[in-house]
Motif scaffolding. Structure first.
Motif, short mmCIF file in Angstrom:
data_model
loop_
_atom_site.label_atom_id
_atom_site.label_comp_id
_atom_site.label_asym_id
_atom_site.label_seq_id
_atom_site.Cartn_x
_atom_site.Cartn_y
_atom_site.Cartn_z
N THR A 215 46.78 41.87 49.87
CA THR A 215 45.36 41.59 49.63
C THR A 215 44.98 41.92 48.19
O THR A 215 44.33 41.12 47.51
N ILE B 6 43.81 39.13 45.19
CA ILE B 6 42.50 39.16 44.53
C ILE B 6 42.64 39.42 43.03
O ILE B 6 42.01 38.77 42.20
N TYR C 148 39.57 35.68 50.83
CA TYR C 148 40.67 36.32 50.12
C TYR C 148 41.84 36.68 51.01
O TYR C 148 42.92 36.94 50.53
#
Length: 425
Positions: free
Chosen positions: A145, A149, A423
């Protein structure tokens, strides 16, 4: 430190190839709206032909908007810049920021920190994911994650031309989960009989109200300590959840009175977390009893009492910390032969209780403050038979204390957290 303004050039000019310190090179001049210019030198080419080829590539990048403004930026420096200048501006939760920061420091920088951003390849990202999957699946998912991003932001800021993490997945042995989903251990959810014991025995502890708000109303621990008597609608018997207690992002401990740094009123976790809940009779009666004690303490300590209206507070009116329950809770479980489950598992128990009683998933999502019913089912509803059938009198007891919502209650799908939407791929 990266100069964020460099990416906002409005015009440019590339000088012809020239001799620079015994080699060949050229200069790129970036022009800005205020009239200022920034010169970047590209040198070290052994022949004029090599330099001219690179110059033409640079011109092409400038034309199509992929020119790298920031050169020789390390992963460590970029990640620190990203956390301070992007994440802090987008998240409202100190806990979320702290999680991202720990992930960067403990896992990403330790593996890639000394590398230059423009040298990180897809193979490096895959190697990182593989190593993290061996270490811990939850950590691997969090690293993915953060990488997704941050690398997108790096492309936007013209630190790199392309995202090296695009299309890179965790190893196949890591089962892909739906958006924002987590699994729960079915062995760590209380039965109805155990809940009955917990509720009754918690009356003898300072955390009785916290237990009730958790297992019978599904509140998060930071929400529980923020609940005030003014949030209670005594006529309709509902509770308005609209704040939590925690650390204000970008604040310093010295800015606040002693022992209050972690007890500041902040926004809820997401927009979906702002909700109105029906209060079970069992909880409502406990609130009334607790308010009597509150008023009595206020009269007795009129000169020192902090009248902020918190339901879960000390005898002097000060709010509890979010970890206050831990010592009492663990002792409560141990003394009464209850499973040694996490505090958060009581919230899971609340959800499975509702599922067991055929509550509409959308209604459950609203009670929990989740975005939609898919999250609630995936997070807490892996097995509707988690809670074993209890004795008839316990079934009746739970029916009395469980809140009631209409089966057709709809959920607002627009409440997706604006920061994380899109995302988690």
């Amino acid at each position: 430190m990266i100069n964020l303004k460099l990416q906002n050039y409005v015009d440019w000019h590339v000088k012809p190839v020239m001799k620079i310190k015994g080699c060949y090179g050229y200069r790129v001049i970036l022009k800005y709206q205020d009239g200022s210019e920034k010169t970047q030198q590209k040198s070290g080419f052994q022949t004029a032909r090599e330099a001219e080829k690179a110059r033409k590539e640079t011109i092409g990048e400038l034309y199509n908007g992929t020119y790298i403004v920031y050169v020789n930026v390390s992963v460590k420096d970029f990640m620190e810049f990203w956390l301070e200048n992007d994440i802090k501006a987008r998240v409202k939760s100190y806990e979320t920021y702290a999680t991202f920061s720990r992930t960067v420091k403990n896992h990403i920088n330790s593996a890639l920190g000394n590398r230059k951003m423009d040298s990180v390849a897809a193979s490096d990202i895959q190697a990182l994911y593989n190593a993290m999957a061996e270490y811990s699946v939850p950590v691997a998912r969090m690293v993915k994650t953060v990488i997704n991003i941050s690398m997108r932001y790096a492309v936007e800021m013209k630190v790199i031309t392309a995202n090296p993490a695009k299309g890179i997945n965790l190893p196949r042995k890591v089962k892909k989960l739906p958006y924002h989903a987590r699994n729960i251990d079915t062995q760590k959810t209380l039965t109805m009989e155990q809940i009955h014991v917990l509720l009754e025995k918690s009356k003898e502890t300072p955390i009785h109200m916290q237990v009730l708000f958790n297992v019978l109303m599904g509140l998060r621990r930071s929400e529980i300590i923020a609940v005030k008597y003014s949030d209670v609608d005594y006529v309709n018997r509902t509770l308005r959840v609209e704040r939590q207690l925690g650390i204000i992002l970008n604040s310093e401990k010295g800015d606040f009175a002693p022992k209050t740094y972690t007890k500041q009123e902040i926004c809820p976790k997401t927009r979906s977390s702002v909700r109105e809940l029906p209060i079970p009779d069992y909880v409502f009666e406990a609130i009334l009893r607790e308010q009597e004690i509150y008023e009595k303490n206020k009269r007795r300590r009129s000169s020192t009492f902090q009248d902020s209206g918190y339901i879960c507070c000390s005898s002097s009116g000060r709010p509890r910390s979010k970890n206050y329950h831990w010592k009492h809770y663990k002792k409560l479980l141990q003394d009464n032969g209850l499973p040694d489950i996490r505090w958060h598992d009581l919230r899971s128990t609340f959800c499975t209780l509702l599922l067991k009683n055929n509550f509409n998933p959308k209604a459950i999502a609203k009670l929990l403050g989740h975005t939609d019913e898919i999250i609630s089912i995936n997070v807490y509803g892996d097995n509707r038979e988690i809670i074993a059938d209890g004795l008839p009198e316990i079934e009746d007891f739970m029916k009395e204390v469980l809140p009631d919502m209409q089966p057709g209650e709809e959920n607002d799908q627009s409440d997706v957290c604006p920061y994380i939407e899109g995302y988690f791929e």
